[in-house]
Design a protein around this motif. Structure first.
Motif, PDB file in Angstrom:
ATOM      1  N   ASN A  50      -3.382   0.617  -3.306  1.00 44.98           N
ATOM      2  CA  ASN A  50      -2.635  -0.595  -3.663  1.00 44.98           C
ATOM      3  C   ASN A  50      -1.548  -0.257  -4.678  1.00 44.98           C
ATOM      4  OD1 ASN A  50      -4.325  -2.111  -2.052  1.00 44.98           O
ATOM      5  ND2 ASN A  50      -5.507  -2.942  -3.740  1.00 44.98           N
ATOM      6  N   LEU A  51      -0.381  -0.846  -4.488  1.00 39.98           N
ATOM      7  CA  LEU A  51       0.752  -0.636  -5.375  1.00 39.98           C
ATOM      8  C   LEU A  51       0.912  -1.830  -6.304  1.00 39.98           C
ATOM      9  CD1 LEU A  51       3.314   0.927  -6.216  1.00 39.98           C
ATOM     10  CD2 LEU A  51       4.521  -0.265  -4.368  1.00 39.98           C
ATOM     11  N   SER A  52       0.940  -1.568  -7.594  1.00 38.96           N
ATOM     12  CA  SER A  52       1.230  -2.582  -8.606  1.00 38.96           C
ATOM     13  C   SER A  52       2.535  -2.207  -9.274  1.00 38.96           C
ATOM     14  CB  SER A  52       0.130  -2.610  -9.671  1.00 38.96           C
ATOM     15  OG  SER A  52      -1.101  -2.947  -9.101  1.00 38.96           O
TER      16      SER A  52
ATOM     17  N   LYS B  62       0.844  -1.202   0.000  1.00 39.46           N
ATOM     18  CA  LYS B  62       0.000   0.000   0.000  1.00 39.46           C
ATOM     19  C   LYS B  62       0.877   1.249   0.000  1.00 39.46           C
ATOM     20  CE  LYS B  62      -4.032  -2.118   0.979  1.00 39.46           C
ATOM     21  NZ  LYS B  62      -5.304  -1.871   0.350  1.00 39.46           N
ATOM     22  N   VAL B  63       0.441   2.274  -0.731  1.00 40.10           N
ATOM     23  CA  VAL B  63       1.156   3.543  -0.772  1.00 40.10           C
ATOM     24  C   VAL B  63       0.403   4.551   0.086  1.00 40.10           C
ATOM     25  CG1 VAL B  63       2.034   5.412  -2.217  1.00 40.10           C
ATOM     26  CG2 VAL B  63       2.054   3.062  -3.069  1.00 40.10           C
TER      27      VAL B  63
ATOM     28  N   ASN C 249       5.680   2.137 -10.229  1.00 41.81           N
ATOM     29  CA  ASN C 249       4.260   1.782 -10.218  1.00 41.81           C
ATOM     30  C   ASN C 249       3.792   1.559 -11.652  1.00 41.81           C
ATOM     31  OD1 ASN C 249       4.639   4.742 -10.317  1.00 41.81           O
ATOM     32  ND2 ASN C 249       2.405   4.881 -10.332  1.00 41.81           N
ATOM     33  N   SER C 250       3.093   0.439 -11.870  1.00 42.36           N
ATOM     34  CA  SER C 250       2.630   0.099 -13.210  1.00 42.36           C
ATOM     35  C   SER C 250       1.206   0.575 -13.472  1.00 42.36           C
ATOM     36  CB  SER C 250       2.734  -1.412 -13.436  1.00 42.36           C
ATOM     37  OG  SER C 250       2.000  -2.109 -12.456  1.00 42.36           O
ATOM     38  N   ALA C 251       0.566   1.137 -12.475  1.00 40.31           N
ATOM     39  CA  ALA C 251      -0.778   1.703 -12.623  1.00 40.31           C
ATOM     40  C   ALA C 251      -0.819   3.045 -11.891  1.00 40.31           C
ATOM     41  CB  ALA C 251      -1.822   0.756 -12.042  1.00 40.31           C
TER      42      ALA C 251
END
Length: 128
Positions: A57-59, A31-32, A70-72
């Protein structure tokens, strides 16, 4: 956030790499969190509170050359009035553990109800 692992994460990484003990992988999703005062290796910063603020949420993709990002998009809607100076990455255990921390490249001041967005690729994580 280069070289901004919290002490707990540094110990986990070293124990895993060196084969010492049985380090437990952090609980996901990571989580960020947004902070109004930055912390350091041992102490968490002051997290934003109020409005509809919640950790996001971190992806991420697999690391390349010692870094990932971060990919999103990370989007916080309906923020409280705040001056955001940094971010922290936490696991999602029942008693969350802070893993990473770091300042934003530029502080961001938001009014009550504003949205704050970190576009995909804006949050870089590295150990180098």
């Amino acid at each position: 956030m280069a070289d901004n692992l919290a002490n707990t994460a540094e110990n986990l990484a070293l124990d895993w790499i060196l084969g010492v003990g049985t380090p437990t992988r952090p609980t996901t999703p990571l989580k960020v969190a947004l902070v109004t005062a930055n912390g350091d290796d041992a102490t968490a910063g002051t997290e934003v509170a109020g409005g509809s603020y919640t950790r996001q949420n971190l992806s991420v993709a697999a690391a390349v050359n010692g870094a990932t990002s971060n990919s999103a998009d990370l989007t916080w809607a309906s923020m409280p009035a705040a001056t955001v100076v940094g971010v922290e990455v936490w696991d999602s255990a029942g008693s969350p553990v802070r893993l990473w921390y770091g300042p934003l490249s530029a502080t961001r001041t938001v009014a009550a109800g504003d949205e704050l967005k970190l576009p995909a690729g804006a949050l870089t994580l590295s150990i180098a």
